[in-house]
Scaffold this active site. Structure first.
Site, PDB file in Angstrom:
ATOM      1  CG  ASN A 208      -2.069  -0.945   1.073  1.00 13.76           C
ATOM      2  OD1 ASN A 208      -2.168  -1.670   0.080  1.00 13.76           O
ATOM      3  ND2 ASN A 208      -2.933  -0.997   2.066  1.00 13.76           N
ATOM      4  CB  ILE A 209       0.303   4.567  -1.594  1.00 15.36           C
ATOM      5  CG1 ILE A 209       1.224   5.716  -2.016  1.00 15.36           C
ATOM      6  CG2 ILE A 209      -0.926   5.056  -0.860  1.00 15.36           C
ATOM      7  CD1 ILE A 209       0.624   6.616  -3.070  1.00 15.36           C
ATOM      8  CE  LYS A 210      -2.014   1.157   5.344  1.00 15.03           C
ATOM      9  NZ  LYS A 210      -3.212   0.996   6.174  1.00 15.03           N
ATOM     10  N   GLY A 211       2.597   2.630   3.140  1.00 15.67           N
ATOM     11  CA  GLY A 211       3.886   2.051   3.460  1.00 15.67           C
ATOM     12  C   GLY A 211       4.081   1.695   4.921  1.00 15.67           C
TER      13      GLY A 211
ATOM     14  CD  GLU B 245      11.914   2.459   3.514  1.00 15.15           C
ATOM     15  OE1 GLU B 245      11.483   1.612   2.702  1.00 15.15           O
ATOM     16  OE2 GLU B 245      13.041   2.397   4.024  1.00 15.15           O
TER      17      GLU B 245
END
Length: 254
Positions: free
Chosen positions: A125-128, A132
């Site tokens: 997921n983009i939230k990482g 990161e």
């Protein structure tokens, strides 16, 4: 004694350790005595039962504290060291674009009955995770997250349909070695479905895996707890460039 270490509790070199476990016994003085006896057989002596809590009518959870006589030699510890450079997202994108001239396709899932998606989501997921961004953030990566409780045949079918370059699998449930059984089933299925030169990279992760078991389980890499998206992305680029014979990806000045 040079290089040998002993556990530390109250003072240097006292060998004090704390362990916890559950016994299938109702809470009682006898149960506490059994916990102390078990600790002694583990090499903790004298053992002090510092916590005992009933877990329903038939079980008791214990915390035991005491000294051990054992020493450990760090020079004899065998671990899997990272054998590739950590790249920035920009470097990963540049390497993928130069080597493939298309987006690198990553399919991820939790397989079997595992419904714990925290690990796979932290990587994809983009939230990482740990500050990161996840692989969805990388412009040159196409991420297909199948979520939880995905069967191995469905994972293979999706990998074929997406023409996956890499398959990432997370396994948190470990009862009765479920993570090992599922991983072996998954790797065998991919080897049956793909010729060796076209099989996607197989990467598994979870808190109970031994990173040294990759060859035994038939996968390309195993990651344990604390792994970041950048480590996984850098590994994919590393293996991709080795497979294509392109050499190491260029690194920009920090």
């Amino acid at each position: 004694m040079t290089g040998l270490v002993r556990p530390y509790g109250d003072t240097t070199g006292d060998g004090m350790v704390q362990v916890s476990f559950t016994l299938p016994m109702p809470h009682s003085k006898v149960a506490e005595g059994a916990a102390a006896q078990l600790a002694a057989k583990m090499g903790i002596e004298p053992a002090l039962v510092v916590h005992a809590k009933p877990m329903g009518p038939d079980f008791t959870f214990f915390v035991v504290y005491g000294p051990v006589k054992h020493l450990v030699d760090p020079s004899q510890v065998v671990v899997v060291e990272r054998d590739y450079p950590l790249l920035t997202p920009k470097e990963v994108n540049g390497a993928v674009k130069a080597a493939l001239r298309r987006r690198l396709v990553v399919v991820g899932a939790c397989i079997g009955t595992d419904a714990h998606t925290v690990g796979i989501d932290a990587i994809l997921n983009i939230k990482g995770f740990a500050g990161e961004k996840g692989l969805e953030y990388y412009r040159e990566l196409k991420v297909v997250n199948l979520g939880a409780q995905v069967s191995v045949p469905d994972l293979v079918e999706k990998a074929i349909a997406e023409k996956a370059d890499a398959v990432l699998v997370s396994q948190v449930v470990t009862q009765r070695e479920a993570h090992l059984l599922n991983t072996r089933e998954m790797s065998a299925a991919f080897r049956e479905a793909f010729p060796p030169d076209r099989r996607p990279l197989l990467v598994v992760g979870g808190p109970r895996f031994d990173e040294a078991m990759a060859a035994e389980l038939g996968v390309d890499r195993i990651y344990g707890r604390g792994t970041t998206p950048g480590e996984v992305a850098s590994f994919l680029v590393h293996r991709m460039t080795l497979r294509d014979g392109a050499g190491a990806p260029p690194q920009e000045p920090r």
